[in-house]
Design an enzyme around this catalytic site. Structure first.
Site, short mmCIF file in Angstrom:
data_model
loop_
_atom_site.label_atom_id
_atom_site.label_comp_id
_atom_site.label_asym_id
_atom_site.label_seq_id
_atom_site.Cartn_x
_atom_site.Cartn_y
_atom_site.Cartn_z
N ASP A 315 45.64 24.47 84.89
CA ASP A 315 45.52 25.71 84.06
C ASP A 315 44.67 26.50 84.06
O ASP A 315 44.14 27.14 83.20
CB ASP A 315 46.13 25.41 82.51
CG ASP A 315 46.62 26.48 81.77
OD1 ASP A 315 46.92 27.71 82.24
OD2 ASP A 315 46.74 26.29 80.48
N LYS A 317 42.23 29.41 84.68
CA LYS A 317 42.30 30.96 84.22
C LYS A 317 41.13 31.38 83.52
O LYS A 317 40.63 30.50 82.71
CB LYS A 317 43.62 31.23 83.81
CG LYS A 317 43.94 30.76 82.52
CD LYS A 317 45.32 31.06 81.98
CE LYS A 317 45.63 30.18 80.67
NZ LYS A 317 47.02 30.74 80.15
N ASN A 320 40.81 30.13 79.68
CA ASN A 320 40.41 28.46 79.44
C ASN A 320 39.00 28.23 79.71
O ASN A 320 38.82 27.23 79.93
CB ASN A 320 41.49 27.78 80.02
CG ASN A 320 43.01 27.70 79.54
OD1 ASN A 320 42.97 28.09 78.16
ND2 ASN A 320 44.02 27.34 80.22
N ASP A 333 41.23 23.27 77.27
CA ASP A 333 42.72 23.26 77.02
C ASP A 333 43.21 22.29 78.07
O ASP A 333 43.77 22.81 79.25
CB ASP A 333 43.32 24.61 77.15
CG ASP A 333 44.84 24.65 76.54
OD1 ASP A 333 45.23 23.57 76.33
OD2 ASP A 333 45.55 25.72 76.48
N THR A 350 50.22 29.63 84.82
CA THR A 350 50.34 31.01 84.37
C THR A 350 50.89 31.75 85.48
O THR A 350 50.30 31.58 86.70
CB THR A 350 49.10 31.47 83.89
OG1 THR A 350 48.65 30.70 82.95
CG2 THR A 350 49.12 32.96 83.54
N1 LIG Z 1 35.69 23.76 71.87
C1 LIG Z 1 36.03 24.71 71.62
N2 LIG Z 1 35.13 25.50 70.82
C2 LIG Z 1 35.18 26.89 70.62
N3 LIG Z 1 36.47 27.52 70.88
C3 LIG Z 1 37.42 26.81 71.31
C4 LIG Z 1 37.27 25.37 71.60
N4 LIG Z 1 38.59 24.93 71.86
C5 LIG Z 1 39.42 25.96 71.89
N5 LIG Z 1 38.88 27.10 71.48
C6 LIG Z 1 39.37 28.43 71.21
O1 LIG Z 1 40.78 28.29 70.55
C7 LIG Z 1 41.68 28.71 71.57
C8 LIG Z 1 42.92 27.89 71.61
O2 LIG Z 1 42.47 26.64 72.06
P1 LIG Z 1 43.51 25.71 73.07
O3 LIG Z 1 43.74 26.49 74.35
O4 LIG Z 1 42.80 24.22 73.34
O5 LIG Z 1 44.64 25.35 72.02
P2 LIG Z 1 46.16 25.63 72.55
O6 LIG Z 1 46.91 25.25 71.09
O7 LIG Z 1 46.44 24.76 73.82
O8 LIG Z 1 46.35 26.98 72.73
P3 LIG Z 1 47.39 27.91 73.73
O9 LIG Z 1 48.70 27.46 73.01
O10 LIG Z 1 47.00 29.23 73.49
O11 LIG Z 1 47.22 27.33 75.21
C9 LIG Z 1 40.94 28.76 72.66
O12 LIG Z 1 41.46 29.78 73.64
C10 LIG Z 1 39.50 28.99 72.52
O13 LIG Z 1 39.12 30.44 72.30
#
Ligand SMILES: Nc1ncnc2c1ncn2[C@@H]1O[C@H](COP(=O)(O)OP(=O)(O)OP(=O)(O)O)[C@@H](O)[C@H]1O
Length: 501
Positions: A315, A317, A320, A333, A350
């Site tokens: 993934d 991109k 992430n 992610d 993606t």
């Molecule tokens: N450790 C972190 N510190 C700061 N921000 C974070 C962190 N982890 C995630 N985020 C923020 O939260 C968002 C969502 O996190 P993540 O992509 O892990 O969740 P997700 O539920 O898998 O989201 P998606 O369904 O969009 O893939 C990230 O795009 C980022 O902006």
């Protein structure tokens, strides 16, 4: 059973997202974003797919499983592997509306997958592996196992990483003792004070929290169990957590602890306060060679590490890639990451970033990450991805066609590297040949680098996020908090699905 199709497509949404980091960019080439640069990589709902990979114009069949228990299976046939469920069911619609708002706000790349969660989608794809019979054996580590059910095959993903010291019998689900550098710590959810939501996904959110024991800020990813089950993401979430527990690298997010209660799964990470590389890239338009080279080098270092553990990330991109306060990257992610024992068939990624072999359902391996690196380097240097179309199917056609438009003044050495990464035949793709990542590291575009220095964060970061303090959320968008919203408690039987979490 319902049959319904719709096409999710990439729409230019530049300017819609609040560009919170725009005033904070300290370097990078400012330039106007072209319409094609304003790419929103839509996350596509997961589906079941089968294909004839001998034919480039692959026909995909989708079975969209709506419910976890006694599910309605929705099938649709489409020439577009990214066609999604557009159910008119209220719950589904509500979630889609919510996600649409989320998308617009984030202008974030979205991925599709089979058996994979999808943040702007409410449906899950599960790959129909019985139909996947065409498997070529063109790389050494592609030991083909047709019994492999990819992400749905839990046994294939268990890493045996359940540590004995993590939980003791008399501890509740929400607390556990963990061996840390400072000795054994008994973690409990009450240790964390939630401050603010910094990101949202399909079935949960990521919040900035204060760990009141260590007095450190951290990020808490909260996933609603009912949604994880409904969207058939159980194995994926467990997979994400298992892989994260196994890995430790300077450019990869660190999972500190994970737990659950009767409503949610929780993962505690270090908080990366600089925000997403995506924001900086869209605000700059494109990056200089130097900036792109810096970020690419840190990613190469991380990919080499992950691949050495047989983990394919899948993934890659700009969305992430988070930038830390020190300007170095953290890959986040791991929802699509997989520990490979052989090739895998899950349709995921993606659209703009997926490798041809994924589109063709040939079975894929770590080579897909090297392909995505080629796309990423191009996007950083040019400002938009090399294969772009308003419709996903157009993107796939372009990927399979392999034609890339080059900017006249493109860095010739970078161009050479990108060309060697974006090779349709993965046996000839840089990074996936017998020298592995070394071939990438030895490319002329990286020749000035000392890779030990890269790993040790000795390179000078080209972008330093503007951050007032460790708990600063200024580089993230604002999200509505959901306090007071009724939480769905899951029954014991469902909770048992997450026993090891
Ligand atoms: N450790 C972190 N510190 C700061 N921000 C974070 C962190 N982890 C995630 N985020 C923020 O939260 C968002 C969502 O996190 P993540 O992509 O892990 O969740 P997700 O539920 O898998 O989201 P998606 O369904 O969009 O893939 C990230 O795009 C980022 O902006």
């Amino acid at each position: 059973m319902t049959t319904k199709t719709c096409t999710r497509f990439c729409t230019p949404l530049a300017g819609v997202r609040k560009t919170s980091a725009s005033s904070k960019l300290t370097s990078g080439t400012e330039s106007k974003i072209t319409p094609s640069a304003a790419v929103q990589h839509k996350k596509i709902p997961t589906t079941t797919t089968s294909s004839n990979d001998s034919n480039i114009e692959t026909t995909f069949t989708f079975k969209l499983n709506r419910d976890t228990v006694g599910s309605d299976v929705i099938s649709s046939e489409s020439s577009d592997p990214l066609e999604s469920d557009c159910s008119e069911e209220t719950e589904e619609e509500n979630l889609q509306q919510k996600q649409l708002q989320h998308d617009k706000k984030k202008i974030q790349s979205k991925h599709f997958s089979s058996n994979i969660r999808s943040s702007d989608s409410t449906t899950i794809l599960s790959i129909d592996n019985e139909n996947v019979t065409d498997v070529d054996e063109d790389t050494e580590d592609d030991v083909v196992d047709l019994t492999n059910n990819d992400d749905s095959d839990k046994s294939d993903q268990d890493d045996g990483n359940e540590s004995d010291d993590e939980e003791t019998d008399d501890e509740s689900d929400e607390s556990s003792s963990v061996q840390t550098a400072k000795g054994i710590r008994k973690y409990h959810l009450d240790d964390y004070k939630i401050i603010k939501t910094v990101g949202t996904g399909t079935f949960g959110r990521v919040c900035l929290c204060l760990d009141t024991v260590s007095e450190k800020y951290c990020a808490m990813k909260i996933l609603a169990i009912t949604e994880v089950i409904r969207l058939k993401q159980i194995e994926h979430v467990k997979n994400e957590r298992n892989i994260l527990r196994e890995i430790r690298h300077p450019f990869v997010i660190s999972l500190e602890w994970s737990t659950k209660d009767s409503t949610n799964l929780y993962m505690i990470f270090d908080y990366v306060c600089g925000g997403e590389l995506f924001t900086y890239l869209r605000n700059a338009g494109k990056f200089t060679t130097q900036t792109s080279n810096f970020f690419a080098a840190e990613i190469v270092s991380a990919l080499e590490y992950l691949h050495s553990l047989q983990i394919v990330y899948r993934d890659l991109k700009p969305e992430n890639l988070l930038i830390n306060r020190d300007g170095h990257l953290k890959i986040t992610d791991f929802g699509f990451a997989k520990k490979l024992r052989d090739r895998t068939w899950t349709l995921c990624g993606t659209p703009e970033y997926i490798a041809p072999e994924i589109i063709q359902s040939k079975g894929h391996n770590k080579a897909v990450d090297w392909w995505a690196l080629g796309v990423l380097i191009y996007e950083m240097l040019v400002g938009y991805p090399p294969f772009y179309d308003e419709q996903p199917f157009g993107i796939y056609e372009k990927i399979l066609n392999g034609k890339i438009e080059w900017e006249r003044h493109m860095d010739a050495v970078a161009k050479d590297l990108i060309k060697k990464l974006l090779v349709n035949d993965r046996t000839k793709r840089l990074g996936n040949m017998k020298n592995g990542a070394d071939d990438v590291k030895r490319h002329r575009w990286f020749k000035h680098l000392n890779w030990t220095d890269v790993y040790n964060k000795k390179l000078k970061p080209p972008i330093l996020p503007e951050v007032q303090h460790d708990g600063d959320t200024g580089n993230f968008d604002d999200y509505p908090e959901e306090d007071g919203k009724p939480v769905k408690v899951v029954d014991q039987r469902d909770l048992q699905l997450f026993n090891e979490f």
